[in-house]
Design a protein around this motif. Structure first.
Motif, PDB file in Angstrom:
ATOM      1  N   ILE A  88       0.860  -1.180   0.000  1.00 25.10           N
ATOM      2  CA  ILE A  88       0.000   0.000   0.000  1.00 25.10           C
ATOM      3  C   ILE A  88       0.896   1.230   0.000  1.00 25.10           C
ATOM      4  CG2 ILE A  88      -1.768   1.296   1.241  1.00 25.10           C
ATOM      5  CD1 ILE A  88      -2.481  -1.473   2.582  1.00 25.10           C
ATOM      6  N   ARG A  89       0.689   2.092  -0.995  1.00 23.86           N
ATOM      7  CA  ARG A  89       1.431   3.352  -1.081  1.00 23.86           C
ATOM      8  C   ARG A  89       0.453   4.499  -0.881  1.00 23.86           C
ATOM      9  NH1 ARG A  89       4.963   2.796  -6.593  1.00 23.86           N
ATOM     10  NH2 ARG A  89       5.565   0.618  -6.332  1.00 23.86           N
ATOM     11  N   ASN A  90       0.858   5.430  -0.032  1.00 23.27           N
ATOM     12  CA  ASN A  90       0.070   6.654   0.129  1.00 23.27           C
ATOM     13  C   ASN A  90       1.007   7.783   0.515  1.00 23.27           C
ATOM     14  OD1 ASN A  90       0.507   6.449   2.944  1.00 23.27           O
ATOM     15  ND2 ASN A  90      -1.334   5.207   3.195  1.00 23.27           N
ATOM     16  N   TYR A  91       0.464   8.941   0.848  1.00 23.28           N
ATOM     17  CA  TYR A  91       1.302  10.099   1.147  1.00 23.28           C
ATOM     18  C   TYR A  91       2.195   9.883   2.375  1.00 23.28           C
ATOM     19  CZ  TYR A  91      -2.079  11.210   4.785  1.00 23.28           C
ATOM     20  OH  TYR A  91      -2.871  11.144   5.892  1.00 23.28           O
ATOM     21  N   GLU A  92       1.810   8.981   3.267  1.00 22.30           N
ATOM     22  CA  GLU A  92       2.608   8.720   4.466  1.00 22.30           C
ATOM     23  C   GLU A  92       3.833   7.865   4.166  1.00 22.30           C
ATOM     24  OE1 GLU A  92       0.079   6.927   7.340  1.00 22.30           O
ATOM     25  OE2 GLU A  92      -1.133   8.735   7.598  1.00 22.30           O
ATOM     26  N   GLY A  93       3.669   6.921   3.240  1.00 23.70           N
ATOM     27  CA  GLY A  93       4.775   6.034   2.927  1.00 23.70           C
ATOM     28  C   GLY A  93       4.331   4.770   2.225  1.00 23.70           C
ATOM     29  N   VAL A  94       5.157   3.749   2.336  1.00 20.31           N
ATOM     30  CA  VAL A  94       4.889   2.460   1.708  1.00 20.31           C
ATOM     31  C   VAL A  94       4.794   1.409   2.811  1.00 20.31           C
ATOM     32  CG1 VAL A  94       5.741   0.728   0.075  1.00 20.31           C
ATOM     33  CG2 VAL A  94       6.251   3.141  -0.299  1.00 20.31           C
ATOM     34  N   GLU A  95       3.689   0.681   2.811  1.00 20.62           N
ATOM     35  CA  GLU A  95       3.498  -0.398   3.782  1.00 20.62           C
ATOM     36  C   GLU A  95       3.434  -1.714   3.011  1.00 20.62           C
ATOM     37  OE1 GLU A  95       0.615  -1.533   7.465  1.00 20.62           O
ATOM     38  OE2 GLU A  95      -0.354  -0.781   5.651  1.00 20.62           O
TER      39      GLU A  95
END
Length: 137
Positions: A88-95
């Motif tokens: 999962i990629r979003n503005y916070e980072g990559v999980e």
């Protein structure tokens, strides 16, 4: 009873190690590098530069080298019983959620750290010494 304990311990898979997490990190970074290269190649191919084909060709060669390294990393992950099942990629980072020899694990990288690591990795593939940035600025 002691023999039973020994048998049970032998059948357990080893716990995930720092080396396993390092493989996940490399896999994530190389995937991000490929994405950056793909975007840049697409932009350069339609740019009004005098000779965009030279830049595109250079980046395509880097892209191929990165893809080979990613394939080798994934093969090593497979040999070690590691499989990514969610990213999962979003503005916070990559999980990234992954299985490592039967253990569920989570890897997270902040966006700012990921950007810095992708820049470093891409600089390596381009043969650019990024420590010289301070001198040039």
């Amino acid at each position: 009873m002691t023999n039973k304990k020994l048998l049970n311990n032998k059948s357990k898979a080893p716990q995930p190690s720092e080396k396993d997490a390092a493989l996940i990190k490399i896999c994530v970074l190389l995937t991000l590098v490929l994405d950056v290269l793909e975007r840049d190649i697409r932009i350069l191919s339609t740019s009004p530069l005098k000779m965009p084909d030279l830049y595109v060709r250079s980046l395509t060669e880097v892209q191929q080298r990165v893809a080979v390294q990613l394939a080798e990393t994934k093969a090593q992950m497979k040999r070690q019983g590691i499989k990514i099942y969610s990213e999962i990629r979003n503005y916070e980072g990559v999980e990234v959620l992954y299985m490592c020899r039967g253990y569920q694990k989570r890897f997270f990288m902040l966006s700012s750290f990921a950007r810095s690591e992708v820049r470093r990795e891409l600089g390596h593939y381009l043969g650019i010494d990024l420590t010289q940035d301070d001198v040039l600025l």
